[in-house]
Design an enzyme around this catalytic site. Structure first.
Site, PDB file in Angstrom:
ATOM      1  N   LYS A 116      50.016  83.512  42.516  1.00  0.00           N
ATOM      2  CA  LYS A 116      49.525  82.280  43.125  1.00  0.00           C
ATOM      3  C   LYS A 116      48.014  82.119  42.989  1.00  0.00           C
ATOM      4  CE  LYS A 116      53.260  81.617  46.475  1.00  0.00           C
ATOM      5  NZ  LYS A 116      54.199  82.532  45.867  1.00  0.00           N
ATOM      6  N   GLU A 200      45.468  80.480  52.756  1.00  0.00           N
ATOM      7  CA  GLU A 200      45.284  79.050  52.606  1.00  0.00           C
ATOM      8  C   GLU A 200      45.037  78.417  53.968  1.00  0.00           C
ATOM      9  OE1 GLU A 200      48.824  77.470  50.934  1.00  0.00           O
ATOM     10  OE2 GLU A 200      48.325  78.009  48.869  1.00  0.00           O
ATOM     11  N   HIS A 235      59.844  78.551  56.852  1.00  0.00           N
ATOM     12  CA  HIS A 235      59.491  78.443  55.431  1.00  0.00           C
ATOM     13  C   HIS A 235      60.704  78.458  54.505  1.00  0.00           C
ATOM     14  CE1 HIS A 235      55.396  78.936  56.795  1.00  0.00           C
ATOM     15  NE2 HIS A 235      55.656  80.118  57.275  1.00  0.00           N
ATOM     16  N   ARG A 297      61.252  78.335  36.823  1.00  0.00           N
ATOM     17  CA  ARG A 297      62.705  78.519  36.715  1.00  0.00           C
ATOM     18  C   ARG A 297      63.378  77.256  37.226  1.00  0.00           C
ATOM     19  NH1 ARG A 297      63.691  78.855  42.087  1.00  0.00           N
ATOM     20  NH2 ARG A 297      62.245  80.022  43.391  1.00  0.00           N
TER      21      ARG A 297
END
Length: 625
Positions: A116, A200, A235, A297
């Site tokens: 990431k 973040e 999440h 993917r």
């Protein structure tokens, strides 16, 4: 050209790939663990090869065994599905080095977007907007905390190599940061073999928007519009839809063009998804939508894109991997109607969504919708793999019609004796805020009280159970009825045991739900839930037991990963005593009240079965006056 396709995956996605491959005349080879030997995907494939024991790390994640199976079966291509090795660049390179076609993203693209922090740096360079945060190499806890303090709380800690909601923690206040970091790093190491994290800024009231992109080896790249995956719990995506509610044409064009730009930045080939986070506090605006990550993917939720575009994305994958150009140009793709997908899981909402394992003795899916599943009646949900039973997919002319169709479909699911989240899905799809499109990733948490069913039957369900008891009695199947006299119409009450608790019902109406005989057991299904019913017997408890004696019981099979107390320790109500892990998710066990740890029956690394006593807390006796 692909003639013999090995599917390096299992369950629902393996069945999905087999369907398209069969339609295209491609021979399929399934690989499977010993535990999956009798699963539908093994039966449906043209050939099957066993690659090891039940644990994924000894079968589906063992690259050498998959390649050996490919060689032995004459495969000329490997499709990795999603999960497992689908985003493993090393495996992709090994497949290609063996002279096989890799039905997936190029290894270089997987590497570029798989971490990431590196992906965000690449997107910044490509001119794609990203969320503010820290993506540095200094992983010392004190430095990470300092960066979180600088960014400002709340923050989100995310595993650098993460995905699927694993290795992710929200932290609202500075004192909680280090504990959350340690838990996140443990989960990341367990799930991905990499405990590095990034930080973040957590967007309050965020929307999760993602764009389906496709590239080919001829330099073409297109998008197939956006999906909204904002309805989440911890999440984990619950309901996905396409298109995104409240997305106007101008914002759609900006976001989808940014996604294509991101794909071109890494010379992308195949199916991929660019995920964005949006601050929707003032509606969806292009200048308040930021790149979050890329999944290199096919996504679990790809069917909603298929529904609104009329395209088969697995077919696109196979054609692109064979060297063909993309089947459609951008101007040939359009949105038709609205689609939604709900993930039906073997989990019990009434117990905090803990996994529910066991045989699927009775399994009925609703008619009139698309159902993608890897199981059927008679299969077993085991603790070895993801507990998803099926994906319920609906398509309708409008969003309101799609939501109503999904709610009805979820309410009509019948599964026994395994517990599912069907009733929760039905409530979520019918929720006024969801129907109105005023959604964000915190909706479920905010409205858990009205969305999560208690597990108790409704009045209509109790009435239906009572009628079933009466009918069984009249047919001589059950004994005498408590509280019911056939020759006394003035008293229309009957008592019935439902799920171990006793209820009284008036026989004024037929009630709601469906009563089914399941292997000699009478089961009532209503609004997505199921209960065993029978006439009350002497000694029925009329309620459910608990840990009132201070015993902490394992809510599911798992492994002990931390123990924070010792026998004789004084503890307070809510204090964490130990943490267990099951299906790569952590479950903290806490003290039920103030007291002393009288027994501690586990240690770090130990395996426990469901219902096993982990520890016992006793109340401390007050000193005599």
């Amino acid at each position: 050209m692909i003639n013999n396709l090995l599917i390096a995956n299992r369950g629902e996605i393996a069945c999905r790939i087999i369907r398209t491959a069969r339609r295209l005349g491609i021979r399929t080879i399934a690989v499977h663990s010993e535990a999956d030997a009798h699963m539908p995907f093994v039966r449906d494939a043209d050939q099957a090869v066993c690659i090891g024991p039940a644990p994924a790390r000894e079968s589906y994640l063992v690259q050498e065994r998959i390649l050996e199976a490919a060689k032995a079966s004459g495969a000329d291509a490997i499709h990795p599905g999603y999960g497992f090795l689908s985003e493993n660049a090393e495996f992709a390179e090994t497949v290609q080095a063996a002279g096989l076609i890799w039905v997936g993203a190029p290894p270089a693209s997987i590497r570029a977007m798989g971490l990431k922090d590196a992906a965000k740096a690449l997107m910044i360079e490509a001119g794609v907007p990203v969320t503010p945060g820290y993506m540095g190499n200094d992983q010392r806890p004190e430095h990470l905390k300092a960066e979180a303090d600088r960014i400002g709380y709340p923050v989100l800690i995310k595993a650098v190599a993460g995905g699927g909601g694993k290795g992710m923690r929200r932290v609202d206040e500075a004192p909680d940061f280090l504990d959350a970091l340690a838990s996140c790093q443990r989960e990341a190491a367990s799930s991905f073999g990499d405990d590095r994290v990034l930080i973040e800024k957590y967007i309050l009231g965020p929307r999760h928007i993602e764009v389906q992109i496709f590239g080919d080896t001829h330099g073409n790249a297109v998008h197939l519009f956006e999906r909204d995956c904002s309805l989440q719990r911890r999440h984990q995506k619950v309901i996905e839809e396409a298109p995104a509610p409240g997305m106007d044409a101008e914002t759609r064009a900006a976001v989808c063009e940014a996604a294509v730009k991101a794909a071109r930045a890494v010379d992308y080939v195949g199916a991929g998804t660019i995920e964005f986070i949006a601050d929707a506090s003032e509606g969806l605006r292009a200048d308040r939508i930021w790149f979050m990550e890329m999944n290199t993917r096919l996504q679990v939720e790809h069917p909603v894109t298929e529904a609104i575009t009329g395209q088969d994305l697995v077919e696109w994958q196979l054609r692109v991997a064979s060297g063909e150009a993309l089947p459609k140009r951008q101007d040939e793709l359009a949105i038709n109607g609205w689609a939604m997908e709900a993930r039906l899981y073997a989990e019990n909402p009434a117990t905090g969504f803990l996994p529910s394992t066991g045989p699927l003795t009775h399994l009925r899916f609703p008619d009139g919708i698309r159902v993608d599943s890897g199981v059927e009646q008679g299969c077993e949900i085991t603790p070895h793999y993801d507990p998803m039973i099926a994906k319920l997919i609906v398509h309708a002319p409008s969003r309101g019609m799609a939501a109503a169709k999904l709610a009805e479909a979820a309410a009509n699911v019948q599964v026994w004796p395994v517990k599912t989240n069907a009733a929760f899905l039905a409530r979520a799809a019918a929720d006024p805020d969801f129907v109105a499109g005023t959604i964000d990733t915190g909706l479920i948490e905010r409205h858990a009280g009205r969305l999560i069913p208690s597990g108790e039957p409704s009045g209509g369900a109790i009435a239906a159970a009572a009628h079933a008891v009466v009918n069984a009695h009249q047919r001589g199947l059950w004994g005498a009825l408590s509280g019911f006299r056939a020759n006394a119409p003035a008293d229309r009450r009957v008592r019935v045991a439902i799920g171990g608790a006793e209820h009284a019902a008036m026989l004024d109406g037929r009630g709601t739900g469906i009563v089914v005989d399941v292997a000699g057991e009478t089961v009532l299904f209503d609004s997505g839930q199921g209960w065993s019913i029978h006439a009350p017997r002497t000694g029925d408890a009329g309620g459910s037991g608990g840990a009132s004696d201070g015993a902490l019981l394992a809510p599911m099979p798992g492994r002990i990963i931390t123990v924070d107390v010792a026998e004789g320790d004084h503890v307070t109500k809510g204090q964490k005593l130990l943490v267990m892990e099951a299906m790569k998710m952590e479950q903290a066990m806490i003290a039920p009240f103030d007291g002393i740890v009288a027994e501690l029956k586990v240690s770090v690394g130990g395996q426990v079965s469901e219902g096993a006593t982990l520890a016992r807390v006793v109340k401390e006796e007050s000193p005599a006056d």
